[in-house]
Write a protein that holds these residues in place. Structure first.
Motif, PDB file in Angstrom:
ATOM      1  N   ASN A 157       0.814  -1.203   0.000  1.00 30.63           N
ATOM      2  CA  ASN A 157       0.000   0.000   0.000  1.00 30.63           C
ATOM      3  C   ASN A 157       0.855   1.263   0.000  1.00 30.63           C
ATOM      4  OD1 ASN A 157      -2.952  -0.245  -0.029  1.00 30.63           O
ATOM      5  ND2 ASN A 157      -2.584  -1.675   1.653  1.00 30.63           N
ATOM      6  N   LEU A 158       1.919   1.271   0.788  1.00 31.05           N
ATOM      7  CA  LEU A 158       2.790   2.456   0.840  1.00 31.05           C
ATOM      8  C   LEU A 158       3.537   2.662  -0.482  1.00 31.05           C
ATOM      9  CD1 LEU A 158       4.067   2.101   4.486  1.00 31.05           C
ATOM     10  CD2 LEU A 158       2.586   3.915   3.596  1.00 31.05           C
ATOM     11  N   ILE A 159       3.942   1.568  -1.117  1.00 30.32           N
ATOM     12  CA  ILE A 159       4.582   1.689  -2.433  1.00 30.32           C
ATOM     13  C   ILE A 159       3.582   2.252  -3.430  1.00 30.32           C
ATOM     14  CG2 ILE A 159       5.547   0.410  -4.393  1.00 30.32           C
ATOM     15  CD1 ILE A 159       6.765  -1.539  -2.301  1.00 30.32           C
ATOM     16  N   SER A 160       2.364   1.739  -3.417  1.00 31.48           N
ATOM     17  CA  SER A 160       1.371   2.210  -4.382  1.00 31.48           C
ATOM     18  C   SER A 160       0.990   3.659  -4.113  1.00 31.48           C
ATOM     19  CB  SER A 160       0.160   1.287  -4.383  1.00 31.48           C
ATOM     20  OG  SER A 160      -0.907   1.786  -3.690  1.00 31.48           O
ATOM     21  N   GLU A 161       1.020   4.069  -2.861  1.00 31.45           N
ATOM     22  CA  GLU A 161       0.740   5.460  -2.496  1.00 31.45           C
ATOM     23  C   GLU A 161       1.803   6.397  -3.069  1.00 31.45           C
ATOM     24  OE1 GLU A 161       0.868   6.938   1.770  1.00 31.45           O
ATOM     25  OE2 GLU A 161      -1.100   5.970   1.669  1.00 31.45           O
ATOM     26  N   ALA A 162       3.053   5.932  -3.089  1.00 32.19           N
ATOM     27  CA  ALA A 162       4.160   6.754  -3.593  1.00 32.19           C
ATOM     28  C   ALA A 162       4.305   6.673  -5.110  1.00 32.19           C
ATOM     29  CB  ALA A 162       5.466   6.304  -2.933  1.00 32.19           C
ATOM     30  N   ALA A 163       3.579   5.750  -5.727  1.00 30.82           N
ATOM     31  CA  ALA A 163       3.749   5.497  -7.162  1.00 30.82           C
ATOM     32  C   ALA A 163       3.071   6.561  -8.017  1.00 30.82           C
ATOM     33  CB  ALA A 163       3.176   4.124  -7.501  1.00 30.82           C
ATOM     34  N   ASP A 164       3.615   6.714  -9.217  1.00 30.54           N
ATOM     35  CA  ASP A 164       2.974   7.600 -10.197  1.00 30.54           C
ATOM     36  C   ASP A 164       1.801   6.855 -10.835  1.00 30.54           C
ATOM     37  OD1 ASP A 164       4.065   5.835 -12.081  1.00 30.54           O
ATOM     38  OD2 ASP A 164       5.646   7.223 -12.698  1.00 30.54           O
ATOM     39  N   SER A 165       1.188   7.447 -11.820  1.00 27.78           N
ATOM     40  CA  SER A 165      -0.008   6.854 -12.426  1.00 27.78           C
ATOM     41  C   SER A 165       0.270   5.534 -13.146  1.00 27.78           C
ATOM     42  CB  SER A 165      -0.663   7.840 -13.392  1.00 27.78           C
ATOM     43  OG  SER A 165       0.235   8.165 -14.431  1.00 27.78           O
ATOM     44  N   ALA A 166       1.526   5.270 -13.476  1.00 29.53           N
ATOM     45  CA  ALA A 166       1.885   4.006 -14.121  1.00 29.53           C
ATOM     46  C   ALA A 166       2.299   2.932 -13.113  1.00 29.53           C
ATOM     47  CB  ALA A 166       3.016   4.241 -15.116  1.00 29.53           C
ATOM     48  N   GLY A 167       2.295   3.274 -11.819  1.00 21.40           N
ATOM     49  CA  GLY A 167       2.659   2.306 -10.795  1.00 21.40           C
ATOM     50  C   GLY A 167       4.127   2.281 -10.427  1.00 21.40           C
ATOM     51  N   HIS A 168       4.933   3.219 -10.952  1.00 16.89           N
ATOM     52  CA  HIS A 168       6.369   3.282 -10.654  1.00 16.89           C
ATOM     53  C   HIS A 168       6.610   4.146  -9.416  1.00 16.89           C
ATOM     54  CE1 HIS A 168       7.127   1.561 -14.585  1.00 16.89           C
ATOM     55  NE2 HIS A 168       6.371   2.500 -15.122  1.00 16.89           N
TER      56      HIS A 168
END
Length: 170
Positions: free
Chosen positions: A34-45
């Motif tokens: 969840n924390l990675i996805s929160e920090a990710a851009d719209s492409a998931g990076h």
């Protein structure tokens, strides 16, 4: 896949079941995801650097700091006592300054331990097929870590969509 060969989109239950099969700590791995996805851009990076307010952090440091409230309680108090005892001869006479030095040392140790836990959780996320990892940094992007390169995580599209669908609690 369903009976006609079309794979169903992931949902949170499926993500949790995958993590339960590959991780000794599936709830912790889910928090990290969840924390990675929160920090990710719209492409998931996400990563290697993330901006939080007006500060820039390495992604793993930011995740570790976000999880540090989980390290409160008896274990943290015990660590504080051990650190204070190990620094006893080096601490200044001013109790406020001594407390600040001990707190900084405890925070540093908690962050180091948390970074190790985050790395283990990311390994579980990789095994579950929810995240991909590569390294970027000093000179070029690179498949292998080291040489002043830092991790970049990509949340797989179906997992990213499942996490984003449930982004608001009611």
């Amino acid at each position: 896949m369903n009976d006609i060969g079309i794979s169903q989109p992931l949902d949170l239950g499926t993500i949790l079941r995958r993590l339960a099969h590959v991780s000794a700590r599936p709830r912790y791995a889910f928090l990290v995801l969840n924390l990675i996805s929160e920090a990710a851009d719209s492409a998931g990076h996400a990563g290697p650097m993330v901006v939080d307010g007006n500060r820039t952090f390495l992604l793993r440091d930011r995740i570790s700091d976000a999880l540090s409230p989980l390290a409160l309680g008896e274990r943290r108090e015990s660590l504080k006592q051990r650190v204070a005892a190990s620094l006893a001869g080096e601490l200044p006479a001013d109790p406020d300054l001594a407390e600040a030095i001990v707190k900084a040392a405890v925070d540093e140790r908690v962050r180091a331990s948390s970074k190790t836990n985050v790395s283990r959780a990311v390994g579980d996320l990789l095994r579950a097929g929810l995240v991909r990892r590569h390294y970027a940094g000093w000179r070029t992007n690179h498949q292998h870590r080291g040489g002043q390169r830092s991790a970049v995580y990509t949340v797989e599209a179906d997992a990213f969509a499942a996490l984003r669908r449930r982004s608001m609690l009611l």
